[in-house]
Design a protein around this motif. Structure first.
Motif, PDB file in Angstrom:
ATOM      1  N   CYS A 152       8.612  -6.033  -2.528  1.00  0.00           N
ATOM      2  CA  CYS A 152       7.488  -6.311  -1.635  1.00  0.00           C
ATOM      3  C   CYS A 152       6.552  -7.367  -2.220  1.00  0.00           C
ATOM      4  O   CYS A 152       6.074  -8.259  -1.507  1.00  0.00           O
ATOM      5  CB  CYS A 152       6.714  -5.029  -1.357  1.00  0.00           C
ATOM      6  SG  CYS A 152       7.616  -3.809  -0.369  1.00  0.00           S
ATOM      7  N   PHE A 153       6.320  -7.274  -3.521  1.00  0.00           N
ATOM      8  CA  PHE A 153       5.412  -8.228  -4.155  1.00  0.00           C
ATOM      9  C   PHE A 153       6.009  -9.635  -4.175  1.00  0.00           C
ATOM     10  O   PHE A 153       5.302 -10.615  -3.951  1.00  0.00           O
ATOM     11  CB  PHE A 153       5.069  -7.783  -5.575  1.00  0.00           C
ATOM     12  CG  PHE A 153       4.095  -8.683  -6.263  1.00  0.00           C
ATOM     13  CD1 PHE A 153       2.758  -8.691  -5.899  1.00  0.00           C
ATOM     14  CD2 PHE A 153       4.505  -9.554  -7.264  1.00  0.00           C
ATOM     15  CE1 PHE A 153       1.847  -9.534  -6.518  1.00  0.00           C
ATOM     16  CE2 PHE A 153       3.608 -10.399  -7.893  1.00  0.00           C
ATOM     17  CZ  PHE A 153       2.272 -10.387  -7.518  1.00  0.00           C
ATOM     18  N   VAL A 154       7.304  -9.739  -4.450  1.00  0.00           N
ATOM     19  CA  VAL A 154       7.961 -11.046  -4.468  1.00  0.00           C
ATOM     20  C   VAL A 154       7.924 -11.673  -3.080  1.00  0.00           C
ATOM     21  O   VAL A 154       7.661 -12.877  -2.918  1.00  0.00           O
ATOM     22  CB  VAL A 154       9.402 -10.922  -4.984  1.00  0.00           C
ATOM     23  CG1 VAL A 154      10.184 -12.203  -4.737  1.00  0.00           C
ATOM     24  CG2 VAL A 154       9.407 -10.584  -6.472  1.00  0.00           C
ATOM     25  N   LEU A 155       8.181 -10.876  -2.051  1.00  0.00           N
ATOM     26  CA  LEU A 155       8.140 -11.391  -0.682  1.00  0.00           C
ATOM     27  C   LEU A 155       6.732 -11.859  -0.324  1.00  0.00           C
ATOM     28  O   LEU A 155       6.545 -12.939   0.261  1.00  0.00           O
ATOM     29  CB  LEU A 155       8.603 -10.314   0.296  1.00  0.00           C
ATOM     30  CG  LEU A 155       8.609 -10.702   1.780  1.00  0.00           C
ATOM     31  CD1 LEU A 155       9.518 -11.906   2.034  1.00  0.00           C
ATOM     32  CD2 LEU A 155       9.037  -9.511   2.633  1.00  0.00           C
ATOM     33  N   MET A 182       0.811  -1.209   0.000  1.00  0.00           N
ATOM     34  CA  MET A 182       0.000   0.000   0.000  1.00  0.00           C
ATOM     35  C   MET A 182       0.852   1.271   0.000  1.00  0.00           C
ATOM     36  O   MET A 182       0.344   2.361  -0.268  1.00  0.00           O
ATOM     37  CB  MET A 182      -0.932   0.023   1.220  1.00  0.00           C
ATOM     38  CG  MET A 182      -1.974  -1.071   1.246  1.00  0.00           C
ATOM     39  SD  MET A 182      -3.096  -0.927   2.665  1.00  0.00           S
ATOM     40  CE  MET A 182      -3.927   0.626   2.291  1.00  0.00           C
ATOM     41  N   LEU A 183       2.122   1.139   0.323  1.00  0.00           N
ATOM     42  CA  LEU A 183       2.989   2.307   0.449  1.00  0.00           C
ATOM     43  C   LEU A 183       3.346   2.871  -0.922  1.00  0.00           C
ATOM     44  O   LEU A 183       3.490   2.123  -1.899  1.00  0.00           O
ATOM     45  CB  LEU A 183       4.263   1.921   1.193  1.00  0.00           C
ATOM     46  CG  LEU A 183       4.073   1.324   2.600  1.00  0.00           C
ATOM     47  CD1 LEU A 183       5.426   0.886   3.163  1.00  0.00           C
ATOM     48  CD2 LEU A 183       3.402   2.323   3.530  1.00  0.00           C
ATOM     49  N   ASP A 184       3.490   4.186  -1.002  1.00  0.00           N
ATOM     50  CA  ASP A 184       3.971   4.818  -2.225  1.00  0.00           C
ATOM     51  C   ASP A 184       5.461   4.532  -2.365  1.00  0.00           C
ATOM     52  O   ASP A 184       6.259   4.891  -1.499  1.00  0.00           O
ATOM     53  CB  ASP A 184       3.725   6.324  -2.179  1.00  0.00           C
ATOM     54  CG  ASP A 184       2.251   6.676  -2.206  1.00  0.00           C
ATOM     55  OD1 ASP A 184       1.484   5.921  -2.833  1.00  0.00           O
ATOM     56  OD2 ASP A 184       1.867   7.699  -1.605  1.00  0.00           O
ATOM     57  N   GLN A 185       5.850   3.884  -3.443  1.00  0.00           N
ATOM     58  CA  GLN A 185       7.231   3.447  -3.592  1.00  0.00           C
ATOM     59  C   GLN A 185       7.568   3.300  -5.066  1.00  0.00           C
ATOM     60  O   GLN A 185       6.693   3.264  -5.921  1.00  0.00           O
ATOM     61  CB  GLN A 185       7.433   2.106  -2.878  1.00  0.00           C
ATOM     62  CG  GLN A 185       6.427   1.031  -3.268  1.00  0.00           C
ATOM     63  CD  GLN A 185       6.408  -0.151  -2.311  1.00  0.00           C
ATOM     64  OE1 GLN A 185       7.423  -0.536  -1.778  1.00  0.00           O
ATOM     65  NE2 GLN A 185       5.233  -0.709  -2.088  1.00  0.00           N
TER      66      GLN A 185
END
Length: 387
Positions: free
Chosen positions: A95-98, A84-87
């Protein structure tokens, strides 16, 4: 027992329905191209390939079937909130892979638990899996309207909420005795037995084609609808209609499988998938797309109901979860290639070409399953096992 397992499917698929159909739209809103979306989804699939057999093996070796799923649900709820964080693109990928690594074994582990509990407490896989379809159909339609208004980043908060509920429900499932491993299983290992079973390996290899298609359909259907200027609410309705069709069919799947056998229904479902993809490639009117989503729902029920049972029959007694997670991991292998190819095709050839290509792949897979050796044995096994 059956109630709590049904509730588990309901909550898990509500979380999945609130998140997965809208992921590509979230990425699109973040300025991610089709090729970059394919890369992100492919890396997520790669993480699943690594995670699913690992968690399946650990689950088969654990003293309690429930433990692994509890931890996976809890940690996936925590990690998904980071999305959800702006990145930037790199942080988003990490983050998605984790998240994919942690969450991807959830579905095959639930399926493995359902098969084990069902055989012990005398209920069929379809009787509990139907609640997943109910949950998915209800939440997908609501999510389509809700997240279009408040922002697609909140799909991750919704997934986290339902993952926590899954974690809590797991404490209501009773423990069941673990099957004691035979000497042959101890000496050679579960994984070795499965990879040296040529029929199991062949089944997985053909299944790669189907998994690749279903991955592309699931991840790129919303992009297809958006780029061809269909109404935005059609995204939610498309997934909801497919899920609504699944509900009565999961209830009936037990009787239909007993009547026609595993492989005939498996082959028919793959042909139905292919028909849907070919028809979509012509960019039909909105009402036809709704009808085609109903076809997709029928195909999904009978493909996954039969595939889960076939994999379960091919696995050794103490390797059921390992076999299911290997089958799911193979789908992840297909997902890597499928997502990368689909992202490129959408950018360079367009979404209609993508679905036409998927139709050709589906016909190929159906023909290969038609030639699969010793299909009649599986029909007799399912009849005797569920009689």
């Amino acid at each position: 027992m059956q109630f709590h397992l049904s509730l588990l499917y309901l909550l898990y698929y509500m979380g999945l329905g609130a998140y997965a159909p809208y992921l590509s739209l979230y990425l699109y809103d973040q300025g991610v191209s089709g090729s970059q979306t394919g890369l992100i989804l492919a890396l997520g699939s790669l993480a699943g390939i690594i995670a699913q057999p690992l968690f399946g093996l650990l689950n088969d070796r654990s003293k309690d079937y429930r433990t692994m799923l509890r931890w996976i649900s809890l940690f996936s709820a925590i990690v998904v909130l980071s999305l959800m964080l702006d990145q930037g693109l790199f942080a988003l990928i990490v983050c998605f892979v984790l998240f994919s690594f942690i969450s991807s074994p959830t579905s095959p582990l639930i399926d493995a638990i359902a098969v084990q509990y069902g055989s012990r407490f005398r209920f069929s896989f379809g009787e509990v899996r139907v609640w997943g379809a109910i949950g998915f159909s209800v939440i997908t339609l609501i999510a389509g309207y809700l997240f279009h208004d408040i922002g697609y980043k909140y799909i991750f908060a919704a997934y986290a909420l339902f993952a926590i509920l899954v974690f809590l429900v797991m404490f209501k499932l009773p423990a069941i005795p673990k099957i004691k491993a035979a000497k042959l299983h101890v000496e050679k290992g579960i994984f070795f037995q499965l990879v040296t079973n040529w029929r199991f390996v062949l089944f997985i290899v053909i299944g790669l084609l189907v998994s690749g298609n279903t991955t592309m359909n699931f991840n790129y259907l919303s992009i297809f609808l958006q780029r061809l200027d269909y109404p935005v609410e059609l995204v939610g309705w498309s997934f909801t209609v497919a899920a609504l069709v699944e509900i009565p069919l999961f209830w009936l799947s037990y009787k239909v499988i007993r009547r026609f056998g595993l492989f005939p229904l498996l082959i028919g479902s793959v042909f139905m998938y292919a028909f849907k993809y070919v028809a979509m490639s012509f960019a039909p009117p909105t009402y036809v797309i709704i009808l085609l989503q109903a076809v997709d729902g029928v195909a999904l029920v009978f493909y996954f109901s039969t595939a889960v049972e076939i994999v379960n029959q091919m696995a050794p007694a103490n390797g059921k979860a390992t076999a299911q997670t290997m089958f799911a991991a193979a789908g992840g292998i297909a997902g890597i290639a499928a997502n990368m190819v689909a992202g490129w095709v959408v950018d360079h050839q367009g979404p209609q070409f993508l679905f036409g290509m998927m139709g050709a792949i589906g016909i190929t897979a159906a023909m290969l399953f038609l030639l699969f050796p010793a299909k009649s044995g599986n029909r007799q096994q399912v009849q005797s096992a569920e009689a």
